[in-house]
Write an enzyme that holds these catalytic residues in place. Structure first.
Site, short mmCIF file in Angstrom:
data_model
loop_
_atom_site.label_atom_id
_atom_site.label_comp_id
_atom_site.label_asym_id
_atom_site.label_seq_id
_atom_site.Cartn_x
_atom_site.Cartn_y
_atom_site.Cartn_z
N ALA A 57 79.83 38.68 58.99
CA ALA A 57 80.09 37.37 59.83
C ALA A 57 79.19 36.47 59.02
O ALA A 57 77.99 36.92 58.97
CB ALA A 57 79.83 37.48 61.28
N THR A 59 76.79 33.41 58.04
CA THR A 59 75.95 32.15 58.47
C THR A 59 76.13 30.93 57.46
O THR A 59 76.78 31.06 56.26
CB THR A 59 74.49 32.55 58.27
OG1 THR A 59 74.18 32.85 56.92
CG2 THR A 59 74.11 33.76 59.16
N VAL A 83 75.37 40.63 58.84
CA VAL A 83 75.06 39.22 58.75
C VAL A 83 75.29 38.75 57.14
O VAL A 83 74.48 39.30 56.50
CB VAL A 83 73.82 38.90 59.30
CG1 VAL A 83 73.57 37.36 59.12
CG2 VAL A 83 73.83 39.27 60.65
N LYS A 84 76.24 37.94 56.90
CA LYS A 84 76.37 37.46 55.50
C LYS A 84 75.49 36.28 55.15
O LYS A 84 75.57 35.28 55.91
CB LYS A 84 77.69 36.90 55.40
CG LYS A 84 78.21 37.69 54.15
CD LYS A 84 79.85 37.28 54.35
CE LYS A 84 80.53 37.75 53.10
NZ LYS A 84 81.91 37.22 52.99
N VAL A 85 74.41 36.42 54.10
CA VAL A 85 73.86 35.29 53.61
C VAL A 85 73.91 35.08 52.58
O VAL A 85 74.25 35.98 51.57
CB VAL A 85 72.20 35.63 54.12
CG1 VAL A 85 71.82 35.65 55.55
CG2 VAL A 85 71.67 36.55 53.34
#
Ligand code: G3P
Length: 223
Positions: A57, A59, A83-85
């Site tokens: 998912a 950010t 978490v995708k950054v």
């Protein structure tokens, strides 16, 4: 090499999950914009109820503090959330801070082996080199995957290499040959890779011949 689906479309995910080959899902703001009516949280939770594997998912904050705030929220939705950054200094900062909290990150928008090295040093769980978008500007996108795999092996870095921005079936084969741990593939590309005209032709012939065989049994005089 594991196969992830690059989509937020629940029907596509359900279909490929039935094939028995699906190990995870990646989403991004563009893919989310193609869904309708459901919140980000609802979509991710529904995906997690279908696929038992990492669900990325993404950010949208540009600063590390904002990524931290978004990612902590995402991580509460389901234990499989990753978490995708982005591949930026702020993204790497967020990765190193998430790591201390036990939150796994997928570092996205990676276009060079240097960016991939920095993501791994920061403690990323997954790095996502974008193959197709480099090909689009006449660079060899798969070379970034090859270089990243070589660098990670050479320096014993544990970050998983996920080939992203996959545009056609040959990209899947080339990513596997390059040693990528994962390829995230759009549904249409996966569907194209699954089909072969000779399989369809062969099935058709086998079915016709089977019917001939059955008919010949009916016609045969019992001994
Ligand atoms: O997951 C992100 C990546 O796969 C995007 O692909 O086709 O938009 O370049 P594309």
């Amino acid at each position: 090499m594991r196969i992830f689906l690059d989509t937020a479309d629940i029907d596509e995910i359900r279909e490929v999950a039935r094939w028995g080959i699906l190990s995870g899902v990646t989403t991004n703001p563009t893919l989310m914009s193609k869904t309708s009516g459901k919140s980000h949280e609802a979509v991710i939770e529904e995906i997690a109820s279908i696929v038992d594997g990492p669900i990325s998912a993404e950010t949208v904050s540009l600063e590390a503090d904002g990524m931290l705030e978004e990612g902590r929220r995402f991580a509460k939705w389901h234990p499989n959330v990753v978490v995708k950054v982005p591949s930026t200094p702020a993204g790497w900062e967020a990765v190193s801070r998430f790591k201390k909290e036990g939150i796994r990150c997928n570092v996205t928008l990676c276009f060079s082996a240097n960016q991939a090295l920095f993501a791994a040093l920061a403690g990323a769980y997954i790095i996502s080199p974008f193959v197709g978008r480099l090909d689009d500007i006449s660079e060899d996108g798969m070379q970034v995957v090859r270089d990243t795999v070589e660098i990670y092996r050479q320096h014993k870095l544990e970050t998983l290499v996920l080939a992203a921005s996959i545009r056609h079936p040959l990209h899947i084969i080339d990513a596997a040959k390059a040693g990528a741990d994962i390829a995230t593939v759009p549904f249409k590309v996966l569907e194209a890779a699954a089909k072969h005209p000779l399989t369809d032709k062969g099935l058709d012939l086998f079915l016709k011949d089977w019917q001939k065989f059955q008919a010949s049994l009916k016609e045969a005089v019992p001994a």
